[in-house]
Design a protein around this motif. Structure first.
Motif, PDB file in Angstrom:
ATOM      1  N   TRP A  78       0.828  -1.206   0.000  1.00  0.00           N
ATOM      2  CA  TRP A  78       0.000   0.000   0.000  1.00  0.00           C
ATOM      3  C   TRP A  78       0.868   1.264   0.000  1.00  0.00           C
ATOM      4  N   ARG A  79       1.996   1.222   0.733  1.00  0.00           N
ATOM      5  CA  ARG A  79       2.902   2.374   0.743  1.00  0.00           C
ATOM      6  C   ARG A  79       3.477   2.633  -0.647  1.00  0.00           C
ATOM      7  N   GLN A  80       3.888   1.563  -1.311  1.00  0.00           N
ATOM      8  CA  GLN A  80       4.426   1.691  -2.666  1.00  0.00           C
ATOM      9  C   GLN A  80       3.374   2.254  -3.612  1.00  0.00           C
ATOM     10  N   LEU A  81       2.133   1.806  -3.449  1.00  0.00           N
ATOM     11  CA  LEU A  81       1.054   2.307  -4.292  1.00  0.00           C
ATOM     12  C   LEU A  81       0.828   3.796  -4.044  1.00  0.00           C
ATOM     13  N   CYS A  82       0.811   4.196  -2.782  1.00  0.00           N
ATOM     14  CA  CYS A  82       0.668   5.627  -2.451  1.00  0.00           C
ATOM     15  C   CYS A  82       1.803   6.439  -3.053  1.00  0.00           C
ATOM     16  N   HIS A  83       3.008   5.937  -2.868  1.00  0.00           N
ATOM     17  CA  HIS A  83       4.185   6.638  -3.384  1.00  0.00           C
ATOM     18  C   HIS A  83       4.123   6.743  -4.907  1.00  0.00           C
ATOM     19  N   ALA A  84       3.732   5.671  -5.584  1.00  0.00           N
ATOM     20  CA  ALA A  84       3.645   5.678  -7.043  1.00  0.00           C
ATOM     21  C   ALA A  84       2.574   6.651  -7.525  1.00  0.00           C
ATOM     22  N   MET A  85       1.458   6.736  -6.809  1.00  0.00           N
ATOM     23  CA  MET A  85       0.399   7.666  -7.215  1.00  0.00           C
ATOM     24  C   MET A  85       0.834   9.125  -7.003  1.00  0.00           C
ATOM     25  N   GLU A  86       1.650   9.379  -5.982  1.00  0.00           N
ATOM     26  CA  GLU A  86       2.139  10.732  -5.734  1.00  0.00           C
ATOM     27  C   GLU A  86       3.221  11.126  -6.736  1.00  0.00           C
ATOM     28  N   GLU A  87       4.098  10.191  -7.061  1.00  0.00           N
ATOM     29  CA  GLU A  87       5.249  10.473  -7.913  1.00  0.00           C
ATOM     30  C   GLU A  87       4.899  10.546  -9.397  1.00  0.00           C
ATOM     31  N   ARG A  88       4.145   9.575  -9.876  1.00  0.00           N
ATOM     32  CA  ARG A  88       3.897   9.457 -11.311  1.00  0.00           C
ATOM     33  C   ARG A  88       2.565  10.070 -11.684  1.00  0.00           C
ATOM     34  N   ASP A  89       2.484  10.404 -12.954  1.00  0.00           N
ATOM     35  CA  ASP A  89       1.247  10.972 -13.467  1.00  0.00           C
ATOM     36  C   ASP A  89       0.501   9.913 -14.299  1.00  0.00           C
ATOM     37  N   ALA A  90       0.484   8.697 -13.825  1.00  0.00           N
ATOM     38  CA  ALA A  90      -0.202   7.613 -14.524  1.00  0.00           C
ATOM     39  C   ALA A  90      -1.551   7.366 -13.857  1.00  0.00           C
ATOM     40  N   GLU A  91      -2.386   6.681 -14.588  1.00  0.00           N
ATOM     41  CA  GLU A  91      -3.704   6.399 -14.025  1.00  0.00           C
ATOM     42  C   GLU A  91      -3.592   5.314 -12.949  1.00  0.00           C
ATOM     43  N   PRO A  92      -4.442   5.377 -11.926  1.00  0.00           N
ATOM     44  CA  PRO A  92      -4.366   4.423 -10.815  1.00  0.00           C
ATOM     45  C   PRO A  92      -4.533   2.962 -11.224  1.00  0.00           C
ATOM     46  N   VAL A  93      -5.298   2.701 -12.273  1.00  0.00           N
ATOM     47  CA  VAL A  93      -5.510   1.318 -12.717  1.00  0.00           C
ATOM     48  C   VAL A  93      -4.188   0.699 -13.159  1.00  0.00           C
ATOM     49  N   ARG A  94      -3.400   1.445 -13.916  1.00  0.00           N
ATOM     50  CA  ARG A  94      -2.111   0.937 -14.375  1.00  0.00           C
ATOM     51  C   ARG A  94      -1.131   0.756 -13.212  1.00  0.00           C
ATOM     52  N   LEU A  95      -1.114   1.712 -12.309  1.00  0.00           N
ATOM     53  CA  LEU A  95      -0.243   1.601 -11.136  1.00  0.00           C
ATOM     54  C   LEU A  95      -0.649   0.410 -10.272  1.00  0.00           C
ATOM     55  N   TRP A  96      -1.944   0.185 -10.132  1.00  0.00           N
ATOM     56  CA  TRP A  96      -2.460  -0.946  -9.356  1.00  0.00           C
ATOM     57  C   TRP A  96      -1.974  -2.256  -9.957  1.00  0.00           C
ATOM     58  N   ARG A  97      -2.073  -2.386 -11.280  1.00  0.00           N
ATOM     59  CA  ARG A  97      -1.615  -3.617 -11.949  1.00  0.00           C
ATOM     60  C   ARG A  97      -0.117  -3.823 -11.738  1.00  0.00           C
ATOM     61  N   PRO A 135     -10.044  -5.169 -11.075  1.00  0.00           N
ATOM     62  CA  PRO A 135     -11.050  -4.092 -11.129  1.00  0.00           C
ATOM     63  C   PRO A 135     -11.173  -3.259  -9.846  1.00  0.00           C
ATOM     64  N   PHE A 136     -10.305  -3.465  -8.864  1.00  0.00           N
ATOM     65  CA  PHE A 136     -10.403  -2.752  -7.592  1.00  0.00           C
ATOM     66  C   PHE A 136     -10.418  -1.225  -7.746  1.00  0.00           C
ATOM     67  N   PRO A 137      -9.443  -0.611  -8.453  1.00  0.00           N
ATOM     68  CA  PRO A 137      -9.475   0.853  -8.569  1.00  0.00           C
ATOM     69  C   PRO A 137     -10.705   1.364  -9.326  1.00  0.00           C
TER      70      PRO A 137
END
Length: 167
Positions: free
Chosen positions: A72-91, A109-111
């Motif tokens: 979850w921390r990595q996901l938070c960090h990736a969403m803050e750092e990158r400008d990608a959509e959450p679905v791609r970051l989740w995968r 399909p979670f995000p």
């Protein structure tokens, strides 16, 4: 003395193979169990207050299952750092954590489910994911038990046959 070492290696190799297969299955099972617990925690959190993925992931990074807090921390960090959509970051994060492909498809399909404004619809989608993940986990456990006994028996039989042939 050399024959004794050879016999020990022949007998020990099926044991080590069995232990490595069991350890891999145990690790995957604990990961699936942690995701089930995380889905349950997300459902509880959404029942109280409907939240978006960044807020929910920050909450789960602090209060979620211990095994998945770094996820979850990595996901938070990736969403803050990158400008990608959450679905791609989740995968990407699901792939990085080491989930089997079938479990990734269940959780994919979670995000998208969190984007809905209807809390009941979000809860229903998360419940379907939890049920599907639990079914997958039970199916894999049954398959592993059956295959583990077969493979271990065959490996032990082959090792004993090799011992008989060599000595």
């Amino acid at each position: 003395m050399l024959k004794l070492w050879g016999a020990g290696l022949i007998v020990l190799s099926p044991v080590l193979l069995a232990l490595s297969r069991w350890a891999k299955h145990w690790q995957e099972d604990r990961l699936l169990e942690a995701f089930l617990e995380a889905l349950d925690g997300c459902m509880g959190s959404i029942r109280c207050e409907h939240t978006a993925l960044p807020v929910l992931s920050a909450h789960m990074a602090q209060q979620g299952p211990v095994l998945l807090r770094s996820f979850w921390r990595q996901l938070c960090h990736a969403m803050e750092e990158r400008d990608a959509e959450p679905v791609r970051l989740w995968r990407q994060e699901l792939d990085y954590v080491g989930l089997p492909e079938a479990a990734q498809r269940i959780l994919e399909p979670f995000p998208a489910a969190l984007r809905s404004y209807d809390t009941e619809q979000v809860l229903h989608a998360l419940e379907r994911m939890a049920v599907a993940l639990e079914e997958y986990r039970n199916k894999e456990a049954g398959s592993f038990r059956r295959d583990f006994k077969t493979h271990t028996g065959l490996q032990a039989s082959a090792a004993l046959l090799l011992l008989i042939l060599l000595f």
